[in-house]
Scaffold this motif. Structure first.
Motif, PDB file in Angstrom:
ATOM      1  N   TYR A   1      37.033 -70.909   4.418  1.00  0.00           N
ATOM      2  CA  TYR A   1      36.928 -70.442   3.041  1.00  0.00           C
ATOM      3  C   TYR A   1      35.968 -69.259   2.942  1.00  0.00           C
ATOM      4  O   TYR A   1      34.939 -69.222   3.627  1.00  0.00           O
ATOM      5  N   LEU A   2      36.294 -68.316   2.064  1.00  0.00           N
ATOM      6  CA  LEU A   2      35.308 -67.435   1.467  1.00  0.00           C
ATOM      7  C   LEU A   2      35.081 -68.004   0.075  1.00  0.00           C
ATOM      8  O   LEU A   2      35.990 -67.985  -0.760  1.00  0.00           O
ATOM      9  N   PHE A   3      33.875 -68.542  -0.176  1.00  0.00           N
ATOM     10  CA  PHE A   3      33.628 -69.324  -1.385  1.00  0.00           C
ATOM     11  C   PHE A   3      32.432 -68.734  -2.125  1.00  0.00           C
ATOM     12  O   PHE A   3      31.375 -68.510  -1.544  1.00  0.00           O
ATOM     13  N   GLU A   4      32.615 -68.482  -3.407  1.00  0.00           N
ATOM     14  CA  GLU A   4      31.533 -67.900  -4.193  1.00  0.00           C
ATOM     15  C   GLU A   4      30.316 -68.819  -4.256  1.00  0.00           C
ATOM     16  O   GLU A   4      30.423 -70.016  -4.491  1.00  0.00           O
ATOM     17  N   SER A   5      29.150 -68.208  -4.016  1.00  0.00           N
ATOM     18  CA  SER A   5      27.864 -68.885  -4.194  1.00  0.00           C
ATOM     19  C   SER A   5      26.931 -67.838  -4.791  1.00  0.00           C
ATOM     20  O   SER A   5      26.017 -67.345  -4.149  1.00  0.00           O
ATOM     21  N   ASN A   6      27.174 -67.503  -6.052  1.00  0.00           N
ATOM     22  CA  ASN A   6      26.656 -66.269  -6.635  1.00  0.00           C
ATOM     23  C   ASN A   6      25.165 -66.268  -6.907  1.00  0.00           C
ATOM     24  O   ASN A   6      24.472 -65.301  -6.596  1.00  0.00           O
ATOM     25  N   HIS A   7      24.654 -67.344  -7.507  1.00  0.00           N
ATOM     26  CA  HIS A   7      23.273 -67.280  -7.978  1.00  0.00           C
ATOM     27  C   HIS A   7      22.571 -68.628  -7.908  1.00  0.00           C
ATOM     28  O   HIS A   7      23.206 -69.674  -7.884  1.00  0.00           O
ATOM     29  N   ASP A   8      21.251 -68.550  -7.882  1.00  0.00           N
ATOM     30  CA  ASP A   8      20.394 -69.713  -8.114  1.00  0.00           C
ATOM     31  C   ASP A   8      20.088 -69.738  -9.609  1.00  0.00           C
ATOM     32  O   ASP A   8      19.613 -68.736 -10.155  1.00  0.00           O
ATOM     33  N   VAL A   9      20.367 -70.839 -10.246  1.00  0.00           N
ATOM     34  CA  VAL A   9      20.263 -70.894 -11.713  1.00  0.00           C
ATOM     35  C   VAL A   9      18.848 -70.559 -12.178  1.00  0.00           C
ATOM     36  O   VAL A   9      18.663 -69.794 -13.145  1.00  0.00           O
ATOM     37  N   GLU A  10      17.832 -71.093 -11.510  1.00  0.00           N
ATOM     38  CA  GLU A  10      16.457 -70.833 -11.950  1.00  0.00           C
ATOM     39  C   GLU A  10      16.058 -69.375 -11.732  1.00  0.00           C
ATOM     40  O   GLU A  10      15.374 -68.776 -12.578  1.00  0.00           O
ATOM     41  N   MET A  11      16.473 -68.803 -10.622  1.00  0.00           N
ATOM     42  CA  MET A  11      16.194 -67.374 -10.406  1.00  0.00           C
ATOM     43  C   MET A  11      16.844 -66.537 -11.495  1.00  0.00           C
ATOM     44  O   MET A  11      16.241 -65.575 -11.997  1.00  0.00           O
ATOM     45  N   LEU A  12      18.067 -66.888 -11.860  1.00  0.00           N
ATOM     46  CA  LEU A  12      18.769 -66.147 -12.907  1.00  0.00           C
ATOM     47  C   LEU A  12      18.062 -66.303 -14.250  1.00  0.00           C
ATOM     48  O   LEU A  12      17.823 -65.314 -14.961  1.00  0.00           O
ATOM     49  N   ARG A  13      17.711 -67.540 -14.602  1.00  0.00           N
ATOM     50  CA  ARG A  13      17.072 -67.790 -15.902  1.00  0.00           C
ATOM     51  C   ARG A  13      15.722 -67.074 -16.015  1.00  0.00           C
ATOM     52  O   ARG A  13      15.366 -66.579 -17.080  1.00  0.00           O
TER      53      ARG A  13
END
Length: 276
Positions: A175-187
């Motif tokens: 698979y090439l599978f999206e793992s876009n962001h860390d929620v806390e880093m984004l927030r």
């Protein structure tokens, strides 16, 4: 003679791929069989695309087709240039073609082909299946590649992974599978709230944790490799993505390094060509 013949039969059912680039600054993937070379998305300049191909020992001139997932610039930035220079056939669904009007310049009519949602097209020995995702584009879709009993799945640029999507992508070899962001880093990060809300929404991008949960529900006995894709430059890190996804999989009883492995992708450097 018999040994050579058996090897040839094995080779005809192989799929080879390289994630040429993956991230918010540009995306492109090369998928090939013994008789086909297909580029999925072209989100970097023509010069950079040529450089990436060279790094994996391939030439753009040898491509048989380009498949487009959706019209965002990080997926089509170099499309017009490559299409005109190399006279390549391009496949996208009707709404994506409409959305790309004015974004890629003039493309000859005999290079434009329609690839509908949730259909299958044959490219020589390669069977390509399209499926819809949830993203803020006209009609975004990704692809599953079949050759014999081999299966390679690409799924990025989706706000969540629905049961319908899971049904399409279950039990692939890789698979090439999206793992876009860390929620806390984004927030906690510098993005304005409207951008954060878009990324976190149902038509945004999948987080590390949600990616791990979705993976745990589609991984099958034959799954050996998962490439973590479309990592945010500002809201994620390769080590963090691997750790977070690995921990989530472990909680579901899947131990990374035992039955399967996780691999990084990069917006500037291609992964090594790998054969399944």
């Amino acid at each position: 003679m018999m040994k050579s013949q058996i090897l040839t039969e094995k080779e005809t059912e192989q799929i080879r791929f390289s994630i040429l680039a993956s991230g918010s600054t540009g995306n492109a993937t090369l998928v090939e069989t013994v008789d086909q070379k297909i580029l999925i998305d072209c989100g970097l300049s023509g010069k950079k695309m040529a450089e990436l191909f060279s790094q994996v020992g391939r030439s753009i001139e040898d491509l048989d087709a380009i498949l487009i997932t959706h019209e965002h610039s990080d997926h089509i930035k170099g499309l017009g240039v490559l299409a005109r220079k190399y006279k390549l056939p391009i496949y996208a669904n009707q709404k994506t073609w409409q959305a790309m009007n004015g974004m890629i310049g003039e493309v000859a009519l005999d290079q434009k082909f329609e690839f509908g949602m949730e259909t299958v097209k044959s490219f020589g020995s390669l069977q390509v299946e399209s499926f819809g995702v949830s993203h803020d584009a006209a009609e975004p879709m990704f692809y599953i590649f079949h050759n014999g009993n081999k299966k390679f799945v690409m799924i990025t640029d989706t706000g969540y992974v629905s049961d319908r999507m899971k049904g399409h992508i279950a039990n692939a070899d890789a698979y090439l599978f999206e793992s876009n962001h860390d929620v806390e880093m984004l927030r906690m990060g510098r993005y304005p709230w409207n951008v954060k809300r878009r990324i976190l929404g149902d038509e945004g991008h999948v987080s590390n944790e949600d990616a791990g949960i979705a993976m745990s529900e589609v991984i099958g006995d034959r799954t050996k490799r998962i490439y973590l894709g479309h990592l945010s430059k500002d809201n994620n890190m390769k080590d963090l993505a691997r750790m977070s996804v690995g921990q989530t999989l472990r909680q579901e009883g899947i131990i990374v390094g035992e039955t399967l492995d996780l691999f990084d992708t990069d917006p500037e450097q291609p992964t090594n060509l790998f054969t399944i």
